[in-house]
Design an enzyme around this catalytic site. Structure first.
Site, PDB file in Angstrom:
ATOM      1  N   HIS B 126     -16.278 -54.137 -12.996  1.00 35.43           N
ATOM      2  CA  HIS B 126     -15.497 -53.233 -13.636  1.00 35.43           C
ATOM      3  C   HIS B 126     -15.300 -51.826 -12.692  1.00 35.43           C
ATOM      4  O   HIS B 126     -16.127 -51.712 -11.660  1.00 35.43           O
ATOM      5  CB  HIS B 126     -16.158 -52.857 -14.846  1.00 35.43           C
ATOM      6  CG  HIS B 126     -15.687 -51.920 -15.988  1.00 35.43           C
ATOM      7  ND1 HIS B 126     -15.829 -50.371 -15.650  1.00 35.43           N
ATOM      8  CD2 HIS B 126     -15.050 -51.895 -17.165  1.00 35.43           C
ATOM      9  CE1 HIS B 126     -15.508 -49.648 -16.803  1.00 35.43           C
ATOM     10  NE2 HIS B 126     -14.718 -50.638 -17.670  1.00 35.43           N
ATOM     11  N   ASP B 202     -24.949 -54.067 -14.024  1.00 41.46           N
ATOM     12  CA  ASP B 202     -24.295 -53.423 -15.016  1.00 41.46           C
ATOM     13  C   ASP B 202     -24.261 -54.056 -16.458  1.00 41.46           C
ATOM     14  O   ASP B 202     -24.057 -55.382 -16.369  1.00 41.46           O
ATOM     15  CB  ASP B 202     -22.909 -53.260 -14.515  1.00 41.46           C
ATOM     16  CG  ASP B 202     -21.729 -52.870 -15.570  1.00 41.46           C
ATOM     17  OD1 ASP B 202     -22.154 -52.496 -16.812  1.00 41.46           O
ATOM     18  OD2 ASP B 202     -20.742 -52.719 -15.232  1.00 41.46           O
ATOM     19  N   GLN B 205     -21.651 -55.169 -21.024  1.00 44.70           N
ATOM     20  CA  GLN B 205     -21.387 -56.083 -21.845  1.00 44.70           C
ATOM     21  C   GLN B 205     -22.286 -57.138 -22.250  1.00 44.70           C
ATOM     22  O   GLN B 205     -22.006 -58.204 -22.942  1.00 44.70           O
ATOM     23  CB  GLN B 205     -20.108 -57.061 -20.817  1.00 44.70           C
ATOM     24  CG  GLN B 205     -18.997 -56.199 -20.802  1.00 44.70           C
ATOM     25  CD  GLN B 205     -17.960 -55.661 -21.909  1.00 44.70           C
ATOM     26  OE1 GLN B 205     -18.017 -56.503 -22.812  1.00 44.70           O
ATOM     27  NE2 GLN B 205     -17.269 -54.691 -21.728  1.00 44.70           N
ATOM     28  N   LYS B 228     -20.823 -49.669 -27.340  1.00 45.71           N
ATOM     29  CA  LYS B 228     -20.435 -51.083 -27.520  1.00 45.71           C
ATOM     30  C   LYS B 228     -21.561 -52.063 -28.180  1.00 45.71           C
ATOM     31  O   LYS B 228     -21.444 -53.360 -28.305  1.00 45.71           O
ATOM     32  CB  LYS B 228     -20.441 -51.732 -26.061  1.00 45.71           C
ATOM     33  CG  LYS B 228     -19.154 -51.319 -25.128  1.00 45.71           C
ATOM     34  CD  LYS B 228     -19.127 -52.170 -24.084  1.00 45.71           C
ATOM     35  CE  LYS B 228     -18.298 -51.369 -22.987  1.00 45.71           C
ATOM     36  NZ  LYS B 228     -16.905 -51.070 -23.012  1.00 45.71           N
ATOM     37  N   CYS B 370      -9.752 -52.052 -17.122  1.00 42.52           N
ATOM     38  CA  CYS B 370     -10.258 -51.418 -16.034  1.00 42.52           C
ATOM     39  C   CYS B 370     -11.325 -52.336 -14.997  1.00 42.52           C
ATOM     40  O   CYS B 370     -12.281 -52.126 -14.606  1.00 42.52           O
ATOM     41  CB  CYS B 370     -11.392 -50.437 -16.659  1.00 42.52           C
ATOM     42  SG  CYS B 370     -10.671 -49.377 -18.011  1.00 42.52           S
TER      43      CYS B 370
END
Lengths: 148, 413
Positions: B126, B202, B205, B228, B370
């Site tokens: 991302h 990261d 998600q 999220k 993104c």
């Protein structure tokens, strides 16, 4: 599907499926590329201007039905027109899209300037997110005209 | 229909916004990879905190301020347990996950990276895990290397050892926001360490959808966001190993991050305050704590199992109904993917698709998500993305499929 008929008029879908004046013109033809960074839509406009008149226009790029059909209809509408008339048409079209002029004032519709088929895009105004799609080709056209 | 792991009918009742109807039809919210909806318990916790306990943290002696500080620091402990960090002060609250990754690149990166130093990223990152490193390329002359993808959208690890050779950092996503691919985080951290590189994960998600264990992973840093995972926007988390955070210079300067300020300089506060300059998003952090409690109550293993079932149903349903007319990007094996699907449908542009889907209140994202480098590799400028979460069920998959039929009708297929 109720509600979308105003947006996806048949003439818009027709220009989307069969875009007019697709292609490019060789340098040194005035050329500009417009991006919508939000969605990745891209329009390229190539012009041939002779004696103050747009004698040819080609459109490239890719994007949604609204951005592509708007650019296609635009190319049909301006081909062969004097640059001054093209400028007036851009102003009229932006007015229809509720886009204010450089001073932030509402653009009054000029009755002398006929929109023709472009009026089919009027329904876009109800979908503010899509106004950027409809206007992308026109802003790119203005950039290309600045190079003339 | 619910899955075997979660009772989604009951769960949906806990999300006030999902009760909303537009033009008499229910909302089918399939944009949770973008941001998730909030359960009543998070909304109520934040409201109650604002009504009854709101005060500055860490700087006043009165009882109310002590209560607010306890609520704020209590949330930190909840997050620590949720991701299995060794110490609570290894959890730093930031504005969002983007700021967390920028903090690492800016603070650790500037202190440790010189011209020619190699940072390895992957093609499925991302922008938040690309641009901060690009900024160090411009400023420091570091060199970026990229782990490529396989045809089915997984990381191609055949050249990983060569890519990591001599690298200082390997920063990668645990789950792609475009492809839904879940990466082998533990293996990647081990590979980074074997090469002498830091492993930065990261987790944006991944953390909302799976059991997270930063110690089992061996992650050096890990970033994720509250919004999220059923929490409010405005707060993100940086996990960092204590020794690394201790050795790093501060990021932003100001109140709360100092032990002392003199006319000729300052000394930094202890962790984690060292990285939390100024008044933090107090209420939002408290809300994140409530979201963590909510998720722990459901059980993250159950959330993951539920999403495997929904993802499997989506793959079967969309493929059987639309065949070659639909392209679902990313892996088809639900053991290596989450329930996020980028799709191409009958040549209809994603913008048009999402506009038509919106007519039946099916909310999907259209755009580049993104992740423009990945989109270029996929050969597309944009996709429509349907992302499912713990409150989505097979009925929502069916609603998506029905809406796609509606799009076919408009565009004349």
């Amino acid at each position: 599907m109720a509600g979308l008929e105003d947006l996806y008029r048949e003439i818009i879908l027709d220009h989307h499926r069969n875009p007019r004046n697709r292609g490019e013109l060789p340098p040194p033809a005035p050329h500009a590329v417009g991006h919508n960074p939000l969605c990745g839509d891209e329009i390229e406009v190539y012009l041939q201007v002779e004696d103050g008149r747009v004698t040819d226009i080609k459109v490239g790029g890719q994007g949604c039905s609204i951005s592509q059909s708007s650019a296609s209809m635009m190319s049909q509408a301006i081909k062969g027109k004097p640059v001054a008339d093209v400028q007036a048409l851009v102003r009229r079209f932006k007015g229809m899209m509720s886009i204010p002029d450089a001073d932030g004032n509402e653009i009054e519709p000029d009755p002398e300037v006929k929109l023709g088929d472009l009026e089919a895009l009027q329904g876009v105004v109800k979908y503010p997110v899509r106004i950027k799609c409809a206007i992308l080709g026109w802003n790119t056209l203005l950039e290309a005209l600045e190079q003339v | 229909m619910s899955s075997t792991a979660l009772d989604t009918a009951a769960l949906k009742q806990q999300f006030p916004l999902l009760q909303r109807e537009i033009n008499g039809t229910r909302l089918v919210y399939l944009d949770s990879a973008n941001t998730s909806q909030k359960p009543a318990v998070v909304i109520d916790t934040m409201t109650n905190f604002l009504r009854n306990s709101y005060a500055p943290i860490n700087r006043s002696a009165y009882q109310l301020a002590a209560e607010a500080t306890d609520a704020y620091e209590g949330a930190r402990t909840k997050v620590q347990q949720f991701i299995n960090a060794r110490r609570a002060h290894e959890v730093v609250f930031t504005k969002n996950a983007t700021e967390a990754l920028n903090l690492v690149a800016h603070s650790w990166g500037r202190a440790n990276l010189q011209a020619g130093d190699v940072v390895v990223l992957t093609h499925m990152e991302h922008h938040a895990n690309i641009v901060p490193w690009h900024m160090l390329v411009a400023e420091r002359g570091i060199v970026l290397r990229w782990v490529p993808l396989t045809a089915d959208g997984q990381l191609d690890l055949t050249t990983l050892a060569q890519l990591l050779d001599g690298a200082k950092v390997f920063s990668f996503t645990a789950m792609s926001n475009v492809l839904g691919t879940i990466t082998p985080v533990q293996q990647l951290c081990a590979a980074a360490h074997a090469a002498g590189a830091l492993a930065i994960v990261d987790g944006c998600q991944y953390v909302p959808h799976n059991v997270t264990d930063v110690q089992a992973w061996g992650a050096d840093f890990m970033a994720f966001s509250s919004h999220k995972m059923c929490g409010p926007s405005g707060v993100g988390v940086l996990y960092g190993r204590e020794a690394l955070l201790e050795a790093m210079p501060p990021f932003l300067g100001g109140g709360n991050m100092i032990a002392d300020v003199r006319l000729d300089g300052f000394t930094t506060a202890e962790l984690p305050a060292k990285f939390e300059a100024g008044t933090p998003p107090i209420t939002e952090v408290v809300g994140l704590g409530a979201a963590v409690d909510f998720l722990i109550g459901l059980g993250m293993a159950n959330v993951r199992q539920h999403e495997i079932e929904v993802a499997g149903y989506a793959l079967r349903t969309l493929t059987s109904r639309f065949g070659d007319d639909i392209t679902l990007h990313g892996p088809t094996d639900t053991s290596v993917r989450g329930a996020t699907f980028s799709l191409a449908f009958r040549g209809i542009h994603p913008h048009d698709l999402s506009q038509v889907l919106d007519q039946t209140n099916v909310c999907v994202r259209a755009g580049h998500h993104c992740a423009k480098p990945l989109m270029r590799l996929m050969g597309v400028a944009a996709t429509a993305r349907a992302s499912f979460y713990l409150y989505n069920d097979t009925d929502d998959v069916d609603a998506l499929a029905d809406a796609l039929d509606g799009a076919s009708a408009i565009f004349g297929f």
